[in-house]
Design a protein around this motif. Structure first.
Motif, PDB file in Angstrom:
ATOM      1  N   SER A   1      35.134  43.882  35.708  1.00  0.00           N
ATOM      2  CA  SER A   1      34.936  45.129  34.972  1.00  0.00           C
ATOM      3  C   SER A   1      33.622  45.119  34.210  1.00  0.00           C
ATOM      4  O   SER A   1      32.941  46.143  34.093  1.00  0.00           O
ATOM      5  CB  SER A   1      36.104  45.340  34.009  1.00  0.00           C
ATOM      6  N   LYS A   2      33.223  43.945  33.734  1.00  0.00           N
ATOM      7  CA  LYS A   2      31.991  43.824  32.952  1.00  0.00           C
ATOM      8  C   LYS A   2      30.736  44.057  33.789  1.00  0.00           C
ATOM      9  O   LYS A   2      29.681  44.383  33.245  1.00  0.00           O
ATOM     10  CB  LYS A   2      31.926  42.449  32.298  1.00  0.00           C
TER      11      LYS A   2
ATOM     12  N   ASP B   1      39.012  41.555  34.406  1.00  0.00           N
ATOM     13  CA  ASP B   1      38.171  41.666  33.209  1.00  0.00           C
ATOM     14  C   ASP B   1      36.737  41.265  33.508  1.00  0.00           C
ATOM     15  O   ASP B   1      35.787  41.932  33.077  1.00  0.00           O
ATOM     16  CB  ASP B   1      38.729  40.806  32.078  1.00  0.00           C
TER      17      ASP B   1
ATOM     18  N   GLU C   1      42.906  42.299  40.100  1.00  0.00           N
ATOM     19  CA  GLU C   1      43.866  42.267  38.992  1.00  0.00           C
ATOM     20  C   GLU C   1      44.906  41.171  39.209  1.00  0.00           C
ATOM     21  O   GLU C   1      45.225  40.407  38.290  1.00  0.00           O
ATOM     22  CB  GLU C   1      44.555  43.623  38.852  1.00  0.00           C
TER      23      GLU C   1
END
Length: 438
Positions: free
Chosen positions: A72-73, A69, A63
């Protein structure tokens, strides 16, 4: 922006393009006045092994780096901070159905990835032109004037840098040369840290498509598709968890022969093996384990090694990061996370505005002062955890004591935060000045 708008403070050479090296390169690339180059022995970035797991403190670093992001995918599920299973511990070394004896849960639980996808997420954020392939480091020389380090590569080429970071894995050449030189300079006994130690553990690895599992008579899918499983037995255990957004189940099994620990190991560390060898090793284990292992089509066999806890990570303007500094057993899924912690903290220290070419040794010592005790403790704890999982610890199969003891092994996740660790290093470097970086 014009090139001369950011005069280079110093040059950083990263030897090794695995998780630690790429994370460090991405983190350092945020500082426009640091010249970063990555030298990788192979012809491309690649990772061996199928699964990688991290915990909440490592997720916090992603983060802070602005990478959450993207990661996370590719996680088994997007991490949102809600409570999750770390591991479901089960006694399984008997033909009849096993049973849970402990469940570890905490925020984020166990965040899992396919290892190749995990590496690629860092590669995708690597600045163009800084990666150099087919560059295997043979040796380095620190010039007497302290102005530069000369690196000699296997292809005959030479490169120069101001700070050399060994991210070259458990068989690290940088570690070898560092320790041998310090030993020759009057610190005897360091050569014993050069070579990795065979643990006496044979591991079998394999991947299974989640679609290979059918529902049981109660309509339930295999436990390993639902949560991270730890199937425990005497001197053996099996770990299984889903990766690749749940499409695959990663399996690694362990067979420990304690009497062989620290004995010489001859041969390749990683080889192919037959399905029969794997199944025979876990003969008469519970049906849930047998069902799991029967679905592995092409298992590989690994001789697991580790390095003894090092007394230092730094010598002058040379430092060790990741497995080169603390190659550990995988029993707490901590190797990748510890490498990322090294890389992130080191990048913040080197990027601190007060660090110059002349103060690089002090900056590296600040990194070492924070990371060495933490990583060495996790290294020791990983081995201890494996002993617990296989009923070889002082607690044996006394599950009333063993469960809480296993739980306590995870305390390192909460003992500090990445921000606190960075601040501690910056404070040491800047005599209590507050860091503007976080």
């Amino acid at each position: 922006m014009a090139l001369d708008a950011h005069p280079t403070r110093f040059r950083v050479a990263i030897c090794g393009g695995g998780i630690s090296g790429l994370c460090l390169a991405v983190a350092l690339s945020k500082f426009a006045d640091i010249d970063v180059q990555v030298y990788e022995a192979a012809q491309r970035f690649k990772e061996i092994g199928a699964g990688v797991m991290i915990w909440s403190r490592t997720w916090r670093i992603l983060e802070l780096m602005g990478l959450a992001d993207d990661f996370s995918k590719i996680a088994h599920a997007p991490p949102d901070g809600s409570p999750g299973v770390g591991f479901d511990y089960r006694k399984s070394d008997q033909p009849e159905e096993g049973y849970r004896f402990h469940l570890v849960e905490f925020p984020y639980g166990c965040i899992r990835f396919h290892r190749a996808q995990f590496l690629d997420a860092f590669v995708n954020h690597l600045p163009e032109g800084i990666a150099h392939f087919g560059r295997r480091l043979l040796s380095y020389t620190s010039h007497e004037d302290g102005q530069s380090i000369e690196m000699t590569f296997a292809d005959g080429s030479l490169e120069y840098c101001d700070v050399l970071i060994g991210c070259d894995g458990i068989k690290s050449m940088v570690r070898k040369q560092m320790l041998e030189r310090k030993d020759a300079d009057g610190l005897p006994g360091l050569r014993r840290f050069v070579e990795p130690v065979w643990s006496g553990i044979t591991a079998y690895r394999g991947l299974i498509s989640s679609s290979a599992f059918s529902k049981d008579s109660n309509g339930h899918l295999h436990s390993a598709t639902q949560r991270p499983m730890m199937y425990c037995g005497h001197s053996k255990h099996v770990v299984a968890y889903s990766i690749a957004q749940g499409d695959l189940v990663n399996v690694i099994t362990f067979h420990t022969e304690l009497e062989k620990e620290r004995s010489p190991f001859k041969g390749e560390w990683v080889t192919q093996c037959s399905c029969k060898e794997l199944l025979d090793c876990y003969d008469k284990w519970e049906p849930e384990v047998v069902d799991l292992l029967q679905n592995i089509e092409n298992p590989t066999k690994w001789a697991l090694h580790y390095i003894d806890p090092l007394p230092f990570y730094v010598d002058g303007c040379v430092a060790l990061v990741g497995d080169a500094a603390h190659g550990m057993l995988p029993h707490q899924g901590a190797g990748a996370g510890q490498a990322i912690e090294d890389a992130f903290l080191l990048a913040q220290v080197l990027g601190y505005e007060g660090v110059t070419k002349e103060s690089l040794p002090e900056a590296l010592r600040a990194y070492e002062s924070v990371r060495l005790p933490i990583a060495n403790e996790v290294l020791r704890g990983s081995r201890d955890s494996g002993m617990m999982y296989e009923f070889n610890s002082e607690f044996g199969q006394d599950f009333e004591q063993l469960g809480p003891a296993i739980q306590k092994q995870w305390d390192w996740i909460w003992e500090s935060s990445p921000e606190e660790d960075v601040q501690k290093a910056i404070d040491r470097l800047a005599d209590g000045a507050r860091s503007p970086l976080l």
